[in-house]
Scaffold this active site. Structure first.
Site, PDB file in Angstrom:
ATOM      1  N   ARG A  95       0.965  -1.315  -0.292  1.00 36.31           N
ATOM      2  CA  ARG A  95      -0.435  -0.242   0.183  1.00 36.31           C
ATOM      3  C   ARG A  95       0.492   1.318   0.099  1.00 36.31           C
ATOM      4  O   ARG A  95       0.240   2.387  -0.320  1.00 36.31           O
ATOM      5  CB  ARG A  95      -0.836  -0.247   1.280  1.00 36.31           C
TER       6      ARG A  95
ATOM      7  N   LYS B 244     -17.848 -16.119   4.667  1.00 37.61           N
ATOM      8  CA  LYS B 244     -18.944 -16.133   5.367  1.00 37.61           C
ATOM      9  C   LYS B 244     -19.497 -15.406   4.011  1.00 37.61           C
ATOM     10  O   LYS B 244     -18.849 -14.780   3.071  1.00 37.61           O
ATOM     11  CB  LYS B 244     -18.923 -14.727   6.463  1.00 37.61           C
TER      12      LYS B 244
ATOM     13  N   GLY C   7      -7.619  -8.893   1.013  1.00 36.60           N
ATOM     14  CA  GLY C   7      -5.842  -9.245   1.421  1.00 36.60           C
ATOM     15  C   GLY C   7      -5.283 -10.547   0.539  1.00 36.60           C
ATOM     16  O   GLY C   7      -4.715 -10.856   0.536  1.00 36.60           O
TER      17      GLY C   7
ATOM     18  N   GLY D 181     -13.056  -3.885   1.091  1.00 41.03           N
ATOM     19  CA  GLY D 181     -13.620  -3.334   1.178  1.00 41.03           C
ATOM     20  C   GLY D 181     -14.780  -3.107   0.435  1.00 41.03           C
ATOM     21  O   GLY D 181     -16.289  -2.814  -0.042  1.00 41.03           O
TER      22      GLY D 181
HETATM   23  P1  AMP Z   1     -12.551 -13.480   4.383  1.00 44.92           P
HETATM   24  O1  AMP Z   1     -12.599 -12.600   5.388  1.00 44.92           O
HETATM   25  O2  AMP Z   1     -14.896 -13.221   4.501  1.00 44.92           O
HETATM   26  O3  AMP Z   1     -12.469 -12.849   2.909  1.00 44.92           O
HETATM   27  O4  AMP Z   1     -12.261 -14.733   4.978  1.00 44.92           O
HETATM   28  C1  AMP Z   1     -11.475 -15.388   4.719  1.00 44.92           C
HETATM   29  C2  AMP Z   1     -10.852 -16.141   5.857  1.00 44.92           C
HETATM   30  O5  AMP Z   1     -12.174 -17.158   5.293  1.00 44.92           O
HETATM   31  C3  AMP Z   1      -9.535 -17.070   6.085  1.00 44.92           C
HETATM   32  O6  AMP Z   1      -8.855 -16.998   6.781  1.00 44.92           O
HETATM   33  C4  AMP Z   1     -10.184 -18.206   5.337  1.00 44.92           C
HETATM   34  O7  AMP Z   1      -9.031 -19.222   7.115  1.00 44.92           O
HETATM   35  C5  AMP Z   1     -11.752 -18.742   5.920  1.00 44.92           C
HETATM   36  N1  AMP Z   1     -12.048 -19.744   4.965  1.00 44.92           N
HETATM   37  C6  AMP Z   1     -11.869 -19.463   3.651  1.00 44.92           C
HETATM   38  N2  AMP Z   1     -12.027 -21.435   3.484  1.00 44.92           N
HETATM   39  C7  AMP Z   1     -12.476 -22.016   4.757  1.00 44.92           C
HETATM   40  C8  AMP Z   1     -13.121 -23.064   5.078  1.00 44.92           C
HETATM   41  N3  AMP Z   1     -13.854 -23.638   4.236  1.00 44.92           N
HETATM   42  N4  AMP Z   1     -13.344 -22.955   6.782  1.00 44.92           N
HETATM   43  C9  AMP Z   1     -13.151 -22.094   7.630  1.00 44.92           C
HETATM   44  N5  AMP Z   1     -13.317 -21.477   7.075  1.00 44.92           N
HETATM   45  C10 AMP Z   1     -12.083 -20.387   5.593  1.00 44.92           C
END
Ligand code: AMP
Length: 390
Positions: free
Chosen positions: A37, A197, A347, A370
């Site tokens: 950044r 999520k 990220g 975001g």
């Molecule tokens: P986000 O912050 O929504 O982009 O999600 C990123 C996070 O999702 C990372 O820390 C990953 O470890 C987690 N993640 C990805 N796939 C899975 C999974 N199958 N089960 C649990 N966590 C996950």
């Protein structure tokens, strides 16, 4: 397409310029751990210095509660000094007497970095007093912080009430790339969505259903779709309260939305967990899905190879554990190798592409997760709306 005034529409000679940069970088023991950044801000800073401006830089760093030394921007100011051909000073506050005297003493060709804007409560509340005091340090405001453009804070939106406000080169570039991809994509337009999520990305999926040709799903968010389809998902991460919306999205999307056909499951949520790859089916109790499988990677890679535009946000698995990072890395490679216009945000996906060593083959790596999600949702960015129209 880009209808805001930019640094190219203004004469900065002899002016004091407040620049909102995104220096929200990861620190490790108060040392800059990733300078992406900071480097991304350099074109704007160099442009303004060449014009004969004195630069007052402000940014937030992390999520401090009040004044918290570990979130000081001082290490970032010291790091910046090594990258630019200009003296860099540091003020221990972003407003008030310390900032004011340092800003007054600043000469054209010099840079002053202000302390973390979030050391003041009023930053996130877009408090007009904080905004006014920040604005009083300068003659003009340049916003180059795409990473905070989805927030209406004092240092990006509030200040624009008190100073002529224009876009920096990074902000402009970010919005042009992603804006173009969404508004007029080279087809087929493929979106890859992962991460923990589904609830974070419902708006994105909804908006992209009307725009993308294919949406490839991976990561934890796929589990909620699996459960919504009626699969047993064992101990996988699932959002129970998003099941209904997941069901509705599946119905609405038809074949446009693709879910993994095989997955890597683990007997524990640890880096050393025992694991096996299975075709998608009922997941036994005690096991959880932590990555997409090789057949899914191959299928997704074929779609990516034929795409005209690829937009990717979110990892395909728990890529922090090397054993479950394969899907994310293989997709990163597929995106880098594809001739498509490729845009990566968030990220984790950016870290993954950097680790493959193929980042330079990606068309655009966004500095704002975001903010790019908000654009993919089809929502306006307050940080952009606050700037002067062309
Ligand atoms: P986000 O912050 O929504 O982009 O999600 C990123 C996070 O999702 C990372 O820390 C990953 O470890 C987690 N993640 C990805 N796939 C899975 C999974 N199958 N089960 C649990 N966590 C996950």
């Amino acid at each position: 397409m880009f209808d805001k005034k930019t640094v190219e529409d203004f004469d900065f000679a002899g002016k004091r310029v407040l620049v909102r940069v995104d220096f929200n970088v990861p620190l490790d023991e108060r040392k800059v751990a990733d300078d992406t950044r900071i480097r991304a801000a350099l074109p704007t800073l160099e442009y303004l210095l060449d014009q004969g401006a004195a630069l007052i830089l402000c940014s937030h760093l992390g999520r401090p509660k009040g004044v918290t030394p570990e979130f000081s921007l001082r290490p970032v100011a010291e790091y910046l000094e090594r990258l630019v051909d200009a003296p860099v000073y540091f003020a221990e506050d972003c407003i008030g007497p310390k900032a004011e005297s340092a800003a007054r003493a600043l000469l054209p060709g010099q840079i002053l970095v202000l302390e973390n804007t979030r050391f003041h409560d009023g930053e996130k509340k877009n408090n007009p007093e904080v905004a006014k005091q920040l604005a009083s340090l300068a003659d003009v405001f340049v916003d180059d912080a795409f990473g905070t453009a989805h927030r209406a804070h004092a240092s990006n939106v509030g200040v624009a009430d008190y100073l002529p406000a224009v876009a920096g080169l990074l902000l402009e570039k970010e919005i042009r790339y992603l804006g173009q991809a969404i508004a007029d994509p080279k087809r087929p337009f493929v979106a890859i969505l992962g991460g923990a999520k589904v609830s974070d990305k419902i708006g994105v999926i909804r908006n992209l259903l009307g725009k993308a040709d294919q949406i490839l799903i991976g990561g934890g968010m796929a589990n909620t779709f699996f459960k919504a389809e009626g699969y047993a998902v064992g101990d996988s991460l699932v959002e129970e309260d998003a099941l209904e919306v997941a069901r509705a999205l599946l119905e609405e999307a038809g074949k446009k939305l693709r879910l993994p056909v095989d997955v890597v499951i683990a007997d524990d949520f640890t880096a050393e967990a025992g694991c096996k790859t299975i075709g998608m089916g009922p997941i036994p109790d005690g096991w959880r899905i932590l990555d997409i499988g090789p057949e899914t990677v191959a299928g997704y890679a074929r779609v990516i190879a034929e795409a005209g535009t690829v937009v990717w946000n979110g990892p395909m698995g728990v890529f922090e554990f090397p054993r479950f990072a394969v899907g994310t890395f293989e997709l990163a490679k597929a995106v880098a190798k594809s001739a498509a216009i490729s845009i990566i945000g968030g990220g984790d996906s950016v870290a993954a592409i950097n680790q493959t060593g193929l980042a330079e083959r990606v068309t655009h790596i966004s500095t704002g997760g975001g903010a790019s999600l908000q654009m993919l949702e089809g929502q306006a960015l307050p940080g952009l709306a606050a700037l002067l129209d062309k």
